[in-house]
Design an enzyme around this catalytic site. Structure first.
Site, PDB file in Angstrom:
ATOM      1  N   GLU A 197      40.691  46.282  48.757  1.00 36.97           N
ATOM      2  CA  GLU A 197      40.492  45.874  50.159  1.00 36.97           C
ATOM      3  C   GLU A 197      39.901  47.009  50.987  1.00 36.97           C
ATOM      4  O   GLU A 197      40.450  47.414  52.016  1.00 36.97           O
ATOM      5  CB  GLU A 197      41.807  45.370  50.764  1.00 36.97           C
ATOM      6  CG  GLU A 197      42.265  44.072  50.133  1.00 36.97           C
ATOM      7  CD  GLU A 197      43.445  43.414  50.831  1.00 36.97           C
ATOM      8  OE1 GLU A 197      44.180  44.111  51.552  1.00 36.97           O
ATOM      9  OE2 GLU A 197      43.632  42.201  50.648  1.00 36.97           O
ATOM     10  N   GLU A 386      43.291  38.137  44.297  1.00 39.79           N
ATOM     11  CA  GLU A 386      44.574  37.977  44.978  1.00 39.79           C
ATOM     12  C   GLU A 386      44.529  36.645  45.706  1.00 39.79           C
ATOM     13  O   GLU A 386      43.543  36.347  46.395  1.00 39.79           O
ATOM     14  CB  GLU A 386      44.815  39.077  46.026  1.00 39.79           C
ATOM     15  CG  GLU A 386      45.180  40.412  45.467  1.00 39.79           C
ATOM     16  CD  GLU A 386      45.585  41.403  46.547  1.00 39.79           C
ATOM     17  OE1 GLU A 386      46.132  40.994  47.586  1.00 39.79           O
ATOM     18  OE2 GLU A 386      45.336  42.603  46.341  1.00 39.79           O
TER      19      GLU A 386
HETATM   20  C1  BG6 Z   1      46.703  42.481  50.205  1.00 42.71           C
HETATM   21  C2  BG6 Z   1      47.020  43.674  49.382  1.00 42.71           C
HETATM   22  O1  BG6 Z   1      46.490  42.942  51.490  1.00 42.71           O
HETATM   23  O2  BG6 Z   1      47.643  41.472  50.386  1.00 42.71           O
HETATM   24  C3  BG6 Z   1      48.331  43.625  48.639  1.00 42.71           C
HETATM   25  O3  BG6 Z   1      45.979  44.042  48.517  1.00 42.71           O
HETATM   26  C4  BG6 Z   1      49.340  42.891  49.490  1.00 42.71           C
HETATM   27  O4  BG6 Z   1      48.707  44.934  48.333  1.00 42.71           O
HETATM   28  C5  BG6 Z   1      48.858  41.472  49.672  1.00 42.71           C
HETATM   29  O5  BG6 Z   1      50.634  42.928  48.966  1.00 42.71           O
HETATM   30  C6  BG6 Z   1      49.827  40.569  50.410  1.00 42.71           C
HETATM   31  O6  BG6 Z   1      50.225  41.171  51.587  1.00 42.71           O
HETATM   32  P1  BG6 Z   1      51.764  41.332  51.954  1.00 42.71           P
HETATM   33  O7  BG6 Z   1      51.769  42.051  53.229  1.00 42.71           O
HETATM   34  O8  BG6 Z   1      52.311  39.953  52.036  1.00 42.71           O
HETATM   35  O9  BG6 Z   1      52.362  42.098  50.835  1.00 42.71           O
END
Ligand code: BG6
Length: 492
Positions: A197, A386
């Site tokens: 990111e 993701e």
């Molecule tokens: C992304 C990141 O921003 O979203 C992860 O690459 C992160 O590291 C994921 O965990 C989800 O965000 P959160 O704040 O729910 O953990």
């Protein structure tokens, strides 16, 4: 069937959020080790000590006061220290991934496990051994690792003593680290990602209001140095092993104009340029977009960019484009609009969408929109690395007497996103993989909570640090296994 043969189904984690063992076997500290737990409404805090011994804590977006140094203090809980202890459970966890049929497992290497401060001449052997063992374990089950080189964890020494990514010299330290892991794991890894990111550096500024020109100057310089480091890593990877493929990783927030007001439509396009294309263009095309000068001028930014940097960028475009996708947001110039929070972002609320318990707007069609738009822009293979639903889970006794979670809400979320990926593929998008976020429950990056769970596997670990660390299969575990076994044909 839309999903091509060999489609890389799997799951994703990051070292700092799952490994734990933060000070074990020679690992050096990173900023994530000094972050406390927060909630949906209270920020994570960074703890610090001043030269005179005064101690304190500040919200993570603010940074410590001048002269202060990050410190682990008594009386605070640091969720990343133990996380889910993947460091000692990786065999058990990988066996569960294999049971689901994972083709690919996205993970990251903690830089400070390899170079504890970043400036050592020789790497930490114990750190190298740990990841070698993880890769060998994956190999045993035929699971391809997809390895992120940097996922929010620059060694603390570089951040605090050397000026972090705003310092051009940090590039050389990253080069050394990248060369080490690219050489060490040749034959065990095929696919790499450079910076997780990467575009968050600019989006973060939107979380504090209003950011100063000085902060923009720092953020754009930080990014430029990461672009060069990424280009070096791509070039190096191809030299070390011509079969290596290296991708970028972008936080994929889809923005829509809130209204047809031309000012909103223009503001929306500018938002795409600033928060998405700015990074994607440099990493995919090897040069800054035509609009970059406007973005810099908006904040009187004057970057230190050498001719060699520009040459390096041109020589190091990535092989494929990857991104995270959780939500969309709206952009408006109308100040009375209701706002909503999200993944490293704040935007206007979309009246047509529902949101998660953390306020992230759920928008599967936005994923299709993003895939088609980005593929058309870069014409490089894409991976969604993701995606998932952070939700409260209840651990209950299942029919077979084993503990489980009835997480139909997670299945529903994922199914709708898989459907949209399928449509995008039918429309010609070269989508080659999908790794859901937090395939096993882990520490939330944004809030530091454990109870914001994403996994197919429940981990018995609580926000107060208690728990047995036992792993349990949720209902979504069997669902995803079926999806993978049918290569996306059976998503019921
Ligand atoms: C992304 C990141 O921003 O979203 C992860 O690459 C992160 O590291 C994921 O965990 C989800 O965000 P959160 O704040 O729910 O953990």
């Amino acid at each position: 069937m839309a999903f091509p043969e060999g489609f890389l189904w799997g799951g994703a984690t990051a070292a700092n959020q799952c490994e734990g063992a933060w000070d074990v076997d020679g690992r050096g500290p990173a900023e994530t080790d000094m972050l406390t737990g927060g909630t949906v409404n209270t920020p994570r805090m960074l703890t610090y000590r001043m030269p005179d011994g005064t101690e304190g804590a500040v919200p993570q977006w603010e940074g410590v006061p001048q002269g202060g140094r990050l410190a682990v203090l008594d009386g605070y809980l640091y969720p990343n220290h133990d996380a889910i202890d993947f460091y000692h459970h990786y065999k058990e966890d990988i066996a569960l991934f294999a049971e689901m049929g994972f083709k690919q497992y996205r993970m990251s290497i903690s830089w400070s496990r390899i170079y504890p401060t970043g400036i050592e001449d020789e790497p930490n052997q114990a750190g190298l051994d740990f990841y070698r063992n993880v890769f060998l374990e994956l190999q045993k089950y035929g699971i391809e690792p997809l390895v992120t080189m940097w996922h929010f964890d620059t060694p603390n020494y570089i951040e605090e003593e050397l000026g972090g990514w705003e310092n051009h010299d940090t590039i050389a330290l990253f080069d050394k680290y990248a060369r080490t892991i690219l050489t060490e794991y040749k034959g065990l890894v095929k696919n790499w990602l450079t910076f997780n990111e990467i575009n968050n550096t600019i989006s973060f500024l939107g979380m504090m209001a209003p950011a100063t020109d000085e902060q923009f100057q720092g953020a754009y310089q930080h990014l430029h140095n990461k672009f060069v480091a990424s280009a070096h890593a791509v070039k190096m990877a191809h030299e070390i092993d011509p079969s290596y493929k290296v991708g970028c990783m972008i936080c994929g927030i889809v923005d829509y104009p809130l209204t047809p007001d031309p000012d909103d439509v223009i503001a929306n396009r500018y938002m795409w340029e600033k928060s998405l294309f700015y990074c994607g263009d440099v990493q995919c095309k090897g040069k800054y977009g035509t609009y970059a000068k406007r973005l810099w001028d908006e904040h009187n930014v004057k970057l230190e960019i050498t001719d060699q940097d520009l040459k390096d960028l041109a020589e190091g475009p990535v092989d494929f484009y990857t991104f995270s996708y959780y939500q969309s947001a709206c952009v408006t110039t109308h100040t009375d609009a209701e706002t909503t929070k999200g993944n490293m972002t704040i935007g206007a609320k979309n009246p047509y969408l529902t949101a998660s318990d953390w306020g992230w707007q759920i928008d599967p069609k936005g994923l299709r929109y993003f895939l088609e738009l980005i593929y058309d822009r870069y014409e490089k293979p894409l991976m969604v690395v993701e995606n998932g639903l952070g939700a409260y889970d209840d651990l209950v006794e299942g029919e077979n007497g084993e503990m489980t979670v009835h997480d139909q809400y997670r299945i529903d979320y994922l199914r709708e996103h898989v459907k949209e990926m399928e449509i995008a593929i039918e429309h010609g998008v070269d989508l080659i993989g999908y790794t859901t976020w937090g395939c096993i429950d882990l520490v939330s990056a944004g809030t530091g909570e454990m109870r914001k769970r994403y996994g197919f596997i429940y981990v018995d670990k609580n926000d107060d640090g208690t728990g047995t660390m036992a792993r349990y299969k949720k209902d979504s575990f069997a669902w995803y296994k079926k999806v993978i076994a049918s290569n996306g044909a059976d998503i019921a």
